[in-house]
Structure formats: structure tokens, C-alpha cells
Design a protein around this motif. Sequence first.
Motif, PDB file in Angstrom:
ATOM      1  N   PRO A 258      32.331  20.232  56.328  1.00 15.29           N
ATOM      2  CA  PRO A 258      31.112  19.904  57.137  1.00 15.29           C
ATOM      3  C   PRO A 258      31.596  18.549  57.977  1.00 15.29           C
ATOM      4  O   PRO A 258      32.487  18.120  57.925  1.00 15.29           O
ATOM      5  N   ILE A 259      30.677  18.363  58.840  1.00 15.73           N
ATOM      6  CA  ILE A 259      31.132  17.432  59.771  1.00 15.73           C
ATOM      7  C   ILE A 259      30.555  15.780  59.457  1.00 15.73           C
ATOM      8  O   ILE A 259      31.044  15.001  60.103  1.00 15.73           O
ATOM      9  N   ASP A 260      29.979  15.894  58.512  1.00 16.61           N
ATOM     10  CA  ASP A 260      29.566  14.634  57.828  1.00 16.61           C
ATOM     11  C   ASP A 260      30.283  13.878  56.809  1.00 16.61           C
ATOM     12  O   ASP A 260      30.146  12.881  56.203  1.00 16.61           O
ATOM     13  N   THR A 261      31.763  14.126  56.618  1.00 27.25           N
ATOM     14  CA  THR A 261      32.634  13.677  55.990  1.00 27.25           C
ATOM     15  C   THR A 261      34.006  13.615  56.568  1.00 27.25           C
ATOM     16  O   THR A 261      34.424  14.487  57.225  1.00 27.25           O
ATOM     17  N   ASP A 262      34.903  12.561  56.295  1.00 27.47           N
ATOM     18  CA  ASP A 262      36.407  12.663  56.773  1.00 27.47           C
ATOM     19  C   ASP A 262      37.509  12.770  55.520  1.00 27.47           C
ATOM     20  O   ASP A 262      38.732  12.878  55.586  1.00 27.47           O
ATOM     21  N   LEU A 263      36.654  13.230  54.390  1.00 30.37           N
ATOM     22  CA  LEU A 263      37.411  13.658  53.288  1.00 30.37           C
ATOM     23  C   LEU A 263      38.262  14.906  53.458  1.00 30.37           C
ATOM     24  O   LEU A 263      37.636  15.939  53.807  1.00 30.37           O
ATOM     25  N   PHE A 265      39.441  16.715  50.774  1.00 31.05           N
ATOM     26  CA  PHE A 265      38.772  17.526  49.548  1.00 31.05           C
ATOM     27  C   PHE A 265      37.501  16.932  49.240  1.00 31.05           C
ATOM     28  O   PHE A 265      37.490  15.858  48.496  1.00 31.05           O
ATOM     29  N   PHE A 266      36.373  17.606  49.750  1.00 29.06           N
ATOM     30  CA  PHE A 266      35.073  17.028  49.699  1.00 29.06           C
ATOM     31  C   PHE A 266      34.337  17.666  48.575  1.00 29.06           C
ATOM     32  O   PHE A 266      34.612  18.898  48.204  1.00 29.06           O
ATOM     33  N   GLY A 267      33.271  16.866  48.119  1.00 31.80           N
ATOM     34  CA  GLY A 267      32.260  17.522  47.487  1.00 31.80           C
ATOM     35  C   GLY A 267      31.092  17.855  47.889  1.00 31.80           C
ATOM     36  O   GLY A 267      30.848  17.817  48.994  1.00 31.80           O
ATOM     37  N   GLU A 268      30.109  18.411  47.068  1.00 32.63           N
ATOM     38  CA  GLU A 268      28.684  18.591  47.607  1.00 32.63           C
ATOM     39  C   GLU A 268      27.879  17.101  47.582  1.00 32.63           C
ATOM     40  O   GLU A 268      28.428  16.313  47.008  1.00 32.63           O
ATOM     41  N   PRO A 269      26.819  16.938  48.614  1.00 32.72           N
ATOM     42  CA  PRO A 269      26.092  15.883  48.644  1.00 32.72           C
ATOM     43  C   PRO A 269      25.421  15.410  47.401  1.00 32.72           C
ATOM     44  O   PRO A 269      25.135  16.224  46.753  1.00 32.72           O
ATOM     45  N   GLY A 270      25.545  13.959  47.155  1.00 33.84           N
ATOM     46  CA  GLY A 270      24.732  13.657  46.082  1.00 33.84           C
ATOM     47  C   GLY A 270      23.372  13.434  46.089  1.00 33.84           C
ATOM     48  O   GLY A 270      22.932  13.867  47.440  1.00 33.84           O
ATOM     49  N   ARG A 271      22.521  12.747  45.348  1.00 32.07           N
ATOM     50  CA  ARG A 271      21.250  12.655  45.514  1.00 32.07           C
ATOM     51  C   ARG A 271      20.782  11.649  46.614  1.00 32.07           C
ATOM     52  O   ARG A 271      19.768  11.935  47.222  1.00 32.07           O
ATOM     53  N   ASP A 272      21.886  10.700  46.917  1.00 34.26           N
ATOM     54  CA  ASP A 272      21.880   9.722  47.873  1.00 34.26           C
ATOM     55  C   ASP A 272      22.171  10.373  49.260  1.00 34.26           C
ATOM     56  O   ASP A 272      22.359   9.860  50.483  1.00 34.26           O
ATOM     57  N   SER A 273      22.320  11.806  49.172  1.00 38.44           N
ATOM     58  CA  SER A 273      23.044  12.509  50.373  1.00 38.44           C
ATOM     59  C   SER A 273      24.217  12.154  50.863  1.00 38.44           C
ATOM     60  O   SER A 273      24.685  12.822  52.097  1.00 38.44           O
ATOM     61  N   ARG A 275      28.575  12.414  50.551  1.00 42.87           N
ATOM     62  CA  ARG A 275      29.448  13.250  49.965  1.00 42.87           C
ATOM     63  C   ARG A 275      30.738  12.474  49.278  1.00 42.87           C
ATOM     64  O   ARG A 275      31.003  11.434  50.037  1.00 42.87           O
ATOM     65  N   ARG A 276      31.058  12.792  48.186  1.00 42.07           N
ATOM     66  CA  ARG A 276      32.198  12.179  47.518  1.00 42.07           C
ATOM     67  C   ARG A 276      33.411  12.961  47.368  1.00 42.07           C
ATOM     68  O   ARG A 276      33.192  14.223  47.505  1.00 42.07           O
ATOM     69  N   PRO A 277      34.359  12.558  46.825  1.00 41.81           N
ATOM     70  CA  PRO A 277      35.558  13.167  46.688  1.00 41.81           C
ATOM     71  C   PRO A 277      35.247  14.482  45.706  1.00 41.81           C
ATOM     72  O   PRO A 277      34.262  14.608  44.790  1.00 41.81           O
ATOM     73  N   TYR A 278      35.781  15.667  45.769  1.00 43.00           N
ATOM     74  CA  TYR A 278      35.751  17.057  45.002  1.00 43.00           C
ATOM     75  C   TYR A 278      36.185  16.579  43.733  1.00 43.00           C
ATOM     76  O   TYR A 278      37.271  16.046  43.358  1.00 43.00           O
TER      77      TYR A 278
END
Length: 354
Positions: A258-263, A265-273, A275-278
Motif C-alpha cells: 500500500p502507499i500509506d506505509t513505509d513499513l 512488513f506491514f499489517g492491515e489498518p487498525g480501527r484508527d486506520s 497500519r502497524r507492523p505485520y
Amino acid sequence: MATFVKTNAGTWKALIRKQGWPTIVKVFRIKRDAEDWARRTEDEMMRGVFIQRTLSEKTTLSTAIARYLADITPTKKPTTQRAELSKSKALIKHLGKYSLAAITPDIVASYRDTRLAEPCRAGTTSNNTVRLELALLSHLFTVAIQEWGLGLTYNPVLAIRKPNPGQGRDRRLSAQEERKLMAAAKAHSNPMLGWIVTIALETGMRSSEITSLRRSQVNLSSRVIRLADTKNNTARSIPLTLTATATLKEALDNPIRPIDTDLVFFGEPGRDSKRRPYAFSKIWTILKTDLGMPDLRFHDLRHEAISRLVEAGLGDQKVAAISGHKSMQMLKRYTHLRAEDLVSELDMLTAPRK
């Protein structure tokens, strides 16, 4: 002079008013105890060593831990925050009802011995677990003495013996186990699992260092990862093997990134939209259990990687520069060489000269 008043409940209230000191009131069951306390207190005031202990006598360890977790723990790294929250549960369970003033070295020593004998999934609670719990309790007392002004005079944890840390884990991967593990990880529906396991074995990076890795930290042309935020707060650069470089290139070229993270290894967006680490810990547990390796921890991959660096002939200082260990003693706790792998090398060194 102190004033003594008998209350309607039949107890005795001792009241001390002395110029230059705050008014102090304390209630006792019998008058003699009130008189003894007043005599000691006035003597300490005369000598200028009196410390108001009322707050430490009223503050239970449960209350103090809640304050510590709210004020001190959030200033630490996320992994430390989770660890302290977990360790605080055992302290509250065994010592939570004690006031801080009532916790003495013998009580702390009793806690140590009780915890060491307490059963857990792996048998009994490990020495290192108890050491870390005592370290948390000790720092709480230090903060209470230096910052909270509760009237504590000493840290009771400093007066007891700490459990021996032991020899550390020596779990190594066999060649067959590694083949099975890598095949299963790469076959998982999310390719990030296989990439993460590969990076762990190739670099010796910690789980948190891998999952928090950002694209800006990876330099594929120079084959280096630069870590600024580490467990021991010391930045380090990690050289990449050809396998690690190829793996990271594959991860960075992930077509579904996705374009909304620099991670990396990224996870799905949380309730606050956001993205956190996988998060792969649950998947890892299921995977290793299905493979018949329930005793394998993800952190063992770091042990394995570091041991391989030593086996490859890198000196201690070079290995420590890669792994991030500050002391050779700690590095040796992580390094476990297979005697079987040293046989051929030993033969070469001890072969008779012709």
C-alpha cells in the motif's frame, strides 16, 4: 511535646506539633505504642533525620505499580511496556496488598523463592523471569524514593540475592528442521512470513527490529540495514548476505504494497486506520507446532544466526557489531557451537605434521 487523645473507638491518636516540621498524626491501638512512636519521632526531628512515612504506609504495592505503569512504563519501548505489564501481574498477585513501607528484604526473598518453585507451562518459573520481576520491583522502589516522595528510606530488593541467570538457551536448528521450517513459512498464504523467517536466520535481527523495519533503512546497493532504534538504544548497521539482499528486494517489490506505509512488513489498518507492523506471532505458534517443533522460539533464530557467524570465522568484535551485544559475556550466552561441526576443524589443527 506530643499530645495523646483517646478516640471514641478506643484507640489512641498521637499528634506532634514541632516548629519547622509539618503536623503529624498517627493512630495506635494502645497508648504505650503511641508514646513510643512519638518519642522516636521527636528524637528524629531533633537530629534532623525524620522522614514522613505516612504515604509509604498507606500506599499498597498494587497502587504503586498502577502509578508506575501509568507514569514510567509509557516512556519505554513498546516491547518493554508489554513485558512490564506481564511481570507486574505476578508482583501484584503475591505482594499487592502489602504497603510499600511493609515490604522488607525477607518478604522479597520469600517472593523470590515462591516464584522459583511456582509451576508454569515449561515446568517451574525460570530464574531469568524472576530476575526481571525483581528488577521491575527494584526500579519501582528507586522511583518511589527519588521522585515520588513517599518517605521510603531504602530499597529492600537491593538487600537480597538474585537468582542465577543460568546458561541461556542453546536451541539450534538441525538441517532437516530448517528445511521443513523454511518450506512451511514460504508456503504460507502471506509471503511476508517466509521473508521474515529468512531475514531472521540471515541477519540475527530481533523480531521487533525486523517487523518495524522501514524502506528508508534498507540500502540494497550497499547491502546494509541501518537500525537507529534498538533494544539497547545503540544504533548499528547490519551487513546483508546475498540471500538476505535478495529476500529484502523481493519484499520491497511486493506488488500489493500500500502507499500509506513505509513499513517493509506491514499489517492491515487498525480501527484508527493506521497500519502497524505485520503481526505473525499467532501464525508462528501454529506453524512450529504443526511441524513438531513446539519448543522452538522465534528468538532462537537469532541465536542460530549469531552462532553461524562465529562458526563462519568472524571474530567476537565483528559478530557483536552485527548482533548489537554490548558485552562479550552476553554475546557468549547467545553463541552455541555444535561439537559435531568442530570435529573436522579439530582434526585439521591436530593432524600430525609430515
